[in-house]
Design a protein around this motif. Structure first.
Motif, mmCIF file in Angstrom:
data_model
loop_
_atom_site.group_PDB
_atom_site.id
_atom_site.type_symbol
_atom_site.label_atom_id
_atom_site.label_comp_id
_atom_site.label_asym_id
_atom_site.label_seq_id
_atom_site.Cartn_x
_atom_site.Cartn_y
_atom_site.Cartn_z
ATOM 1 N N ASN A 93 0.817 -1.205 0.000
ATOM 2 C CA ASN A 93 0.000 0.000 0.000
ATOM 3 C C ASN A 93 0.863 1.271 0.000
ATOM 4 O OD1 ASN A 93 -2.477 1.119 -0.250
ATOM 5 N ND2 ASN A 93 -2.912 1.181 1.960
ATOM 6 N N PHE A 94 1.967 1.237 -0.747
ATOM 7 C CA PHE A 94 2.858 2.373 -0.907
ATOM 8 C C PHE A 94 2.534 3.025 -2.263
ATOM 9 C CE2 PHE A 94 6.945 1.203 1.687
ATOM 10 C CZ PHE A 94 6.170 0.927 2.795
ATOM 11 N N ILE A 95 3.065 4.230 -2.469
ATOM 12 C CA ILE A 95 2.919 4.887 -3.769
ATOM 13 C C ILE A 95 4.089 4.474 -4.665
ATOM 14 C CG2 ILE A 95 3.030 7.138 -4.933
ATOM 15 C CD1 ILE A 95 1.468 8.274 -2.596
ATOM 16 N N TYR A 96 3.771 4.140 -5.912
ATOM 17 C CA TYR A 96 4.810 3.769 -6.872
ATOM 18 C C TYR A 96 5.183 4.985 -7.722
ATOM 19 C CZ TYR A 96 6.768 2.129 -11.256
ATOM 20 O OH TYR A 96 7.560 1.996 -12.358
ATOM 21 N N ILE A 97 6.464 5.280 -7.795
ATOM 22 C CA ILE A 97 6.915 6.412 -8.620
ATOM 23 C C ILE A 97 7.876 5.921 -9.694
ATOM 24 C CG2 ILE A 97 8.096 8.646 -8.620
ATOM 25 C CD1 ILE A 97 7.161 8.925 -5.672
ATOM 26 N N ASP A 98 7.437 6.053 -10.939
ATOM 27 C CA ASP A 98 8.202 5.618 -12.104
ATOM 28 C C ASP A 98 8.979 6.831 -12.624
ATOM 29 O OD1 ASP A 98 9.011 4.966 -14.646
ATOM 30 O OD2 ASP A 98 7.011 4.487 -15.411
ATOM 31 N N THR A 99 10.264 6.925 -12.275
ATOM 32 C CA THR A 99 11.015 8.129 -12.666
ATOM 33 C C THR A 99 11.376 8.123 -14.158
ATOM 34 O OG1 THR A 99 13.164 7.168 -12.080
ATOM 35 C CG2 THR A 99 12.009 8.401 -10.364
ATOM 36 N N GLY A 100 11.434 6.927 -14.759
ATOM 37 C CA GLY A 100 11.700 6.854 -16.202
ATOM 38 C C GLY A 100 10.623 7.604 -16.970
ATOM 39 N N ALA A 101 9.369 7.545 -16.455
ATOM 40 C CA ALA A 101 8.260 8.230 -17.122
ATOM 41 C C ALA A 101 8.501 9.736 -17.168
ATOM 42 C CB ALA A 101 6.944 7.929 -16.396
ATOM 43 N N MET A 102 9.173 10.251 -16.135
ATOM 44 C CA MET A 102 9.448 11.694 -16.112
ATOM 45 C C MET A 102 10.461 12.066 -17.200
ATOM 46 S SD MET A 102 9.838 12.384 -12.069
ATOM 47 C CE MET A 102 8.622 11.845 -10.893
ATOM 48 N N TYR A 103 11.521 11.244 -17.336
ATOM 49 C CA TYR A 103 12.507 11.519 -18.393
ATOM 50 C C TYR A 103 11.864 11.347 -19.768
ATOM 51 C CZ TYR A 103 16.089 11.792 -14.851
ATOM 52 O OH TYR A 103 16.827 12.199 -13.763
ATOM 53 N N ARG A 104 10.957 10.385 -19.879
ATOM 54 C CA ARG A 104 10.263 10.182 -21.159
ATOM 55 C C ARG A 104 9.404 11.409 -21.489
ATOM 56 N NH1 ARG A 104 9.555 4.723 -23.108
ATOM 57 N NH2 ARG A 104 11.056 3.403 -22.046
ATOM 58 N N ALA A 105 8.695 11.949 -20.481
ATOM 59 C CA ALA A 105 7.845 13.127 -20.728
ATOM 60 C C ALA A 105 8.711 14.316 -21.157
ATOM 61 C CB ALA A 105 7.044 13.465 -19.472
ATOM 62 N N MET A 106 9.849 14.480 -20.503
ATOM 63 C CA MET A 106 10.766 15.569 -20.905
ATOM 64 C C MET A 106 11.229 15.335 -22.340
ATOM 65 S SD MET A 106 11.269 17.857 -18.554
ATOM 66 C CE MET A 106 12.837 18.658 -18.681
ATOM 67 N N GLY A 107 11.538 14.083 -22.656
ATOM 68 C CA GLY A 107 11.995 13.737 -24.006
ATOM 69 C C GLY A 107 10.942 14.079 -25.050
ATOM 70 N N VAL A 108 9.680 13.787 -24.742
ATOM 71 C CA VAL A 108 8.579 14.100 -25.663
ATOM 72 C C VAL A 108 8.515 15.613 -25.891
ATOM 73 C CG1 VAL A 108 6.036 14.173 -25.827
ATOM 74 C CG2 VAL A 108 7.197 12.038 -25.185
#
Ligand code: DC
Length: 221
Positions: A27-42
């Protein structure tokens, strides 16, 4: 400060699926940091920003808004108010993420955001530099990996499931190239933190890998 679990490793090791499962069980929060670099890349691609142009990149970093929200436990990623959770999942976005992740000012911006997110909640965060740079004091650190062959086969299956055409040998080269880029960049290269536990998922399924991490967590709580 919440309880922090840091999971690092190369592309295709199963980080996001396994991290998501661990987060759900605890019951923790999952944080996908790769998604952040992908959004910046987009964003950089859409605006045709030259990553070698330091001033232009800094300007983007000063103004762009990257946000994470959760809908029934699923992470959504927002780029200047647009939901880009799907758009970021292409091969091109992955390559652009890897390229912009080598730029120091981009890392500074996202690392700051990631540190903030980890302060308030119990989280499982995955990426390349979580145990080494973002959360050096994490309660549990895991370096999740698998052989290049196994990771390439997993990626190849993912492409097939999405109806994309791919050649296994090419995917293998892609995976090896991405490893090289992520491990050899000057800033925060991918490496196993000294105090991280190595989990090799080459011969493990998702449940087995998630259970191995949950066992580690239980010894620390
Ligand atoms: O995990 P992924 O494939 O979504 O990550 C995309 C790229 O982002 C990856 O090639 C390296 C980079 N990345 C990074 O440098 N640091 C992180 N914490 C997460 C991802």
């Amino acid at each position: 400060m919440g309880f922090n679990i840091a999971i690092d490793g190369p592309a295709g090791a199963g980080k996001s699926t396994i991290a998501r499962q661990v987060a759900k069980k605890l019951n923790f929060i999952y944080i996908d940091t790769g998604a952040m670099y992908r959004a910046m890349g987009v964003y950089f691609t859409r605006n045709q920003t030259d990553l070698a142009d330091e001033e232009a990149v800094k300007k983007v970093c000063d103004t762009v808004e990257i946000k994470l929200t959760y809908e029934q436990g699923v992470q959504l990623i927002w780029l200047n108010g647009e939901n880009v959770s799907e758009v970021i999942r292409t091969k091109e976005a992955g390559n652009m993420a890897s390229a912009c992740a080598a730029v120091p000012v981009v890392r500074e911006k996202l690392v700051e955001l990631q540190k903030k997110l980890a302060q308030t909640s119990d989280i499982v965060m995955d990426g390349r530099d979580i145990g080494t740079v973002v959360l050096p004091e994490a309660d549990v650190k895991v370096y999740l990996t698998a052989s290049v062959d196994v990771r390439a086969e997993r990626r190849f299956k993912e492409y097939q499931e999405k109806g994309l055409t791919a050649v296994l040998e090419d995917v293998k080269k892609e995976v090896a190239q991405r490893d090289y880029n992520d491990m050899h960049r000057a800033v925060s290269p991918l490496c196993q933190a000294e105090d991280a536990v190595l989990v090799d998922t080459s011969d493990m399924n998702i449940d087995q890998a998630a259970d191995a991490i949950l066992k580690l967590v239980n010894t620390c709580r």
